[in-house]
Design an enzyme around this catalytic site. Structure first.
Site, PDB file in Angstrom:
ATOM      1  N   ARG A   1      15.972 -94.681  57.813  1.00 49.29           N
ATOM      2  CA  ARG A   1      15.220 -95.799  58.397  1.00 49.29           C
ATOM      3  C   ARG A   1      15.760 -97.153  57.983  1.00 49.29           C
ATOM      4  NH1 ARG A   1       8.894 -94.538  58.664  1.00 49.29           N
ATOM      5  NH2 ARG A   1       8.978 -96.453  57.480  1.00 49.29           N
TER       6      ARG A   1
ATOM      7  N   GLU B   1       8.013 -88.768  43.906  1.00 46.10           N
ATOM      8  CA  GLU B   1       6.706 -88.382  43.379  1.00 46.10           C
ATOM      9  C   GLU B   1       6.812 -87.099  42.562  1.00 46.10           C
ATOM     10  OE1 GLU B   1       2.160 -87.640  44.968  1.00 46.10           O
ATOM     11  OE2 GLU B   1       3.727 -88.190  46.380  1.00 46.10           O
TER      12      GLU B   1
END
Length: 179
Positions: free
Chosen positions: A64, A101
């Site tokens: 992106r 994460e």
């Protein structure tokens, strides 16, 4: 008035609840990409910020970051450098790992992608926890580039990614302070 100021970019960002997993609200920028006025406003807004910084190259991470990054580089008259996932580049590379994460990931850059002393603008579509941007800064600095600033389309302020980039000038066109 610049193109960025004349377009309400936030109206083009679509919230997708529970994507990619439950509890996360994904900020979808595909409507920005589909609307010429919003795309131009985003690129112009980022370029207006970066133009005074005398940027030589824009570096962005797949995938992106490539969307606005290449257009931003073109608008600035700068080169564009692609940071890719490991094993995607065909020649010698430098590598930077960053925390996710759960676990780690990495980005790589060709060893000749940034000339020593080049002024580098780190770009990504989104600043969340700051790990990807920190890796991009590391890659630029490994090649002896000077990180002039970090510029993002969206910042999720509640995730405190700016803290990981405290040694750099950080700018975002849109900021969300609540989930």
């Amino acid at each position: 008035m610049s193109d960025a100021a004349s377009v309400d970019l936030a109206q083009y960002v679509r919230d997708i609840p529970d994507f990619p997993k439950r509890g996360i609200v994904f900020k979808d920028i595909t409507p920005v990409m589909a609307a010429p006025e919003a795309l131009k406003g985003a690129v112009t807004g980022l370029a207006d910020y970066a133009r005074p910084l005398d940027i030589d190259v824009v570096i962005a991470a797949e995938a992106r970051g490539f969307l606005l990054g290449a257009a931003l580089a073109l608008e600035l008259g700068a080169g564009f450098v692609l940071a890719r996932k490991p094993g995607k580049l065909p020649r010698d590379t430098v590598r930077a790992e960053y925390l996710l994460e759960y676990g780690t990931d990495a980005l790589e850059l060709h060893t000749d992608a940034i000339a020593e002393g080049s002024r580098v603008l780190v770009h990504d579509d989104l600043l969340a926890t700051g790990g990807t941007a920190q890796a991009l800064c590391s890659l630029a600095e490994q090649l002896k580039g000077e990180v002039a600033a970090c510029a993002f389309f969206i910042e999720l302020g509640f995730l405190n990614g700016r803290e990981r980039l405290e040694q750099y000038d950080v700018h975002a066109l849109l900021r969300y302070d609540e989930e």
